[in-house]
Write a protein that holds these residues in place. Structure first.
Motif, PDB file in Angstrom:
ATOM      1  N   THR A  98       2.468   1.598  -3.450  1.00  0.00           N
ATOM      2  CA  THR A  98       1.442   2.022  -4.411  1.00  0.00           C
ATOM      3  C   THR A  98       1.117   3.495  -4.257  1.00  0.00           C
ATOM      4  N   ASN A  99       1.014   3.964  -3.017  1.00  0.00           N
ATOM      5  CA  ASN A  99       0.722   5.373  -2.784  1.00  0.00           C
ATOM      6  C   ASN A  99       1.838   6.264  -3.319  1.00  0.00           C
ATOM      7  N   ASN A 100       3.099   5.832  -3.133  1.00  0.00           N
ATOM      8  CA  ASN A 100       4.214   6.610  -3.674  1.00  0.00           C
ATOM      9  C   ASN A 100       4.168   6.667  -5.198  1.00  0.00           C
ATOM     10  N   LYS A 153      -3.097   2.457  -9.850  1.00  0.00           N
ATOM     11  CA  LYS A 153      -2.233   3.182  -8.921  1.00  0.00           C
ATOM     12  C   LYS A 153      -0.858   2.530  -8.792  1.00  0.00           C
ATOM     13  N   TRP A 213       1.552   6.404  -7.048  1.00  0.00           N
ATOM     14  CA  TRP A 213       0.422   7.242  -7.449  1.00  0.00           C
ATOM     15  C   TRP A 213       0.754   8.722  -7.316  1.00  0.00           C
ATOM     16  N   GLN A 214       1.474   9.089  -6.245  1.00  0.00           N
ATOM     17  CA  GLN A 214       1.879  10.484  -6.103  1.00  0.00           C
ATOM     18  C   GLN A 214       2.833  10.901  -7.224  1.00  0.00           C
ATOM     19  N   GLN A 226       0.828  -1.205   0.000  1.00  0.00           N
ATOM     20  CA  GLN A 226       0.000   0.000   0.000  1.00  0.00           C
ATOM     21  C   GLN A 226       0.863   1.256   0.000  1.00  0.00           C
TER      22      GLN A 226
END
Length: 466
Positions: A101-103, A132, A105-106, A98
């Motif tokens: 994935t967040n990195n 993402k 997406w950013q 997670q």
């Protein structure tokens, strides 16, 4: 062109050419206020720029948490590189899928930002890049994110060609509360060796590891000791500089850092100072041990306690000889220690007992199950004529060590000078975050045996002389 337009044009050109300026400029454009930067930010940017230029293929950056490491080394760097080389291929990983994935997406959101498109108009997202954890550019570039331990089937990093073509970027591969587990640390290292390294599309594909230190044998420590056989460039950033000043005073001034250190020495030593144990020891303060050149001419109650291992390439078998003086002080008189298989280990125990003599009691741990009982029975029979006791280990290593550590830390433990001293002191200093704990385990067992037996009668004249 107006002065403002000229200034913006110059900033755009500089952001394209210089990664550090790009990070500052995009921060301002995205958040509408200036980045509270510090000298270490430029050090990180300079190291990453060297990777882009091909001057560094393996880079480790150890840095405290929340010191801009992810924004710089993951989000900003991957997007700046994709701006310069739109077909670059990246694999990004963190301890949790997670987070990775967040990195990713950013990073995708940054590529979509209008300020980014001003700098790098040729780098465009593919219209079908909606996932993402994976997105691509129209030029064939890709960012793929996964958690440590995850599968990477069908993806590779870098290009098999001259010049930069992408990289593997690892951000905090260990979860902080799992780093003390030998099994969990080894799982991460095994995954790095068996899965992640094989995803390089070229031997020259760079690998970047950026993390806070959590254990002597975390992935960073393992690599720096030559774990994968490669040489790694190392940028080590401690929250407190060598001159005693704060690395980022706007984030944490020196008074705040000292309070943090006092409140949680283990966490601070590893995560903020990049030394996975306090320099003067954590649970143990080995600086409080007085080293002596000869044993006192007093009656000493002796025990040799063992911590057993059965392999030749893993843990040590260790037997510590610990004594108690009539006034309650303790003496570490010897440490027998070796990496040995079962036969050599058992011979070490028998031969050490012969050297100690029958006045020294012997304590052996009993592993769970029938195999443990059989082992103790065999060793006890082979030590016929000696006083031998055995018992299962209870509680975790730290809990078992704390009573003996308390004696060390108040200066109630002496140590006979010997060539084994340094290894023991270093193990105590690193405990429980070091590679080995066999000597500590043995001495902790020995101390428990001593205090659970009746103390010797104390001569009143000794008390008068104390």
């Amino acid at each position: 062109m107006t002065a403002a337009a000229e200034e913006r044009y110059a900033a755009i050109q500089l952001a394209r050419a210089d990664f550090y300026f790009f990070s500052r400029w995009m921060f301002l454009q995205r958040k509408s206020f200036k980045w509270m930067r510090a000298p270490h930010h430029k050090m990180v940017c300079d190291a990453l720029t060297r990777v882009f230029r091909g001057e560094c293929k393996r880079l480790i950056i150890n840095i405290p948490p929340r010191y801009s490491k992810t924004e710089l080394a993951v989000i900003n760097w991957m997007t700046w590189c994709l701006g310069r080389v739109p077909d670059a291929e990246f694999i990004h990983t963190s301890y949790a899928a997670q987070l990775a994935t967040n990195n990713a997406w950013q990073a995708r959101e940054m590529v979509s930002h209008e300020a980014y498109r001003e700098i790098f108009p040729e780098t465009q997202l593919r219209s079908d890049s909606a996932a993402k954890h994976e997105w691509r550019t129209t030029a064939g570039g890709v960012v793929y994110a996964t958690g440590a331990g995850g599968t990477i089937t069908g993806y590779g990093a870098g290009k098999h060609r001259e010049g930069f073509g992408g990289a593997i970027v690892i951000d905090d591969p260990h979860k902080a509360d799992e780093a003390r587990s030998d099994v969990m640390r080894k799982n991460v290292i095994d995954w790095f060796q068996n899965t992640l390294e094989s995803r390089k599309n070229s031997p020259d594909t760079p690998i970047i590891l950026i993390m806070q230190r959590l254990h002597e044998d975390d992935l960073s420590g393992w690599l720096l000791k030559g774990g994968n056989g490669e040489e790694w460039e190392h940028l080590c950033l401690s929250a407190i500089n060598d001159d005693g000043t704060a690395l980022w005073p706007e984030k944490h001034d020196i008074e705040t850092l000292r309070r943090m250190e006092q409140a949680s020495p283990y966490v601070f030593a590893g995560q903020y100072m990049q030394v996975p144990a306090p320099l003067d020891g954590g649970i143990f303060k080995p600086g409080m041990i007085e080293v002596i050149d000869a044993l006192p001419a007093e009656r000493i109650q002796w025990i040799r306690a063992w911590d057993l291992a059965s392999t030749v390439d893993g843990d040590f078998t260790a037997g510590g000889k610990l004594g108690r003086l009539p006034d309650g002080r303790l003496i570490i008189a010897d440490m027998a220690r070796d990496r040995a298989g079962p036969d050599e280990r058992d011979a070490l125990i028998r031969n050490t007992a012969s050297l100690d003599g029958k006045s020294v009691r012997i304590s052996i741990p009993q592993d769970p199950g029938q195999a443990g009982k059989t082992q103790v029975l065999y060793l006890t029979r082979s030590l016929a004529g000696y006083v031998v006791s055995s018992s299962p280990e209870t509680g975790d290593k730290v809990t078992r060590a704390e009573p003996f550590a308390a004696q060390v830390n108040v200066g109630n433990v002496l140590m006979l000078r010997g060539d084994w001293n340094d290894a023991l002191i270093n193990e105590m200093r690193m405990f429980p975050n070091g590679s080995n704990d066999d000597q500590v385990d043995a001495l902790s067992r020995g101390y428990g045996e001593l205090i659970n037996r009746p103390a010797m009668k104390i001569n009143p004249d000794l008390l008068k002389r104390a």
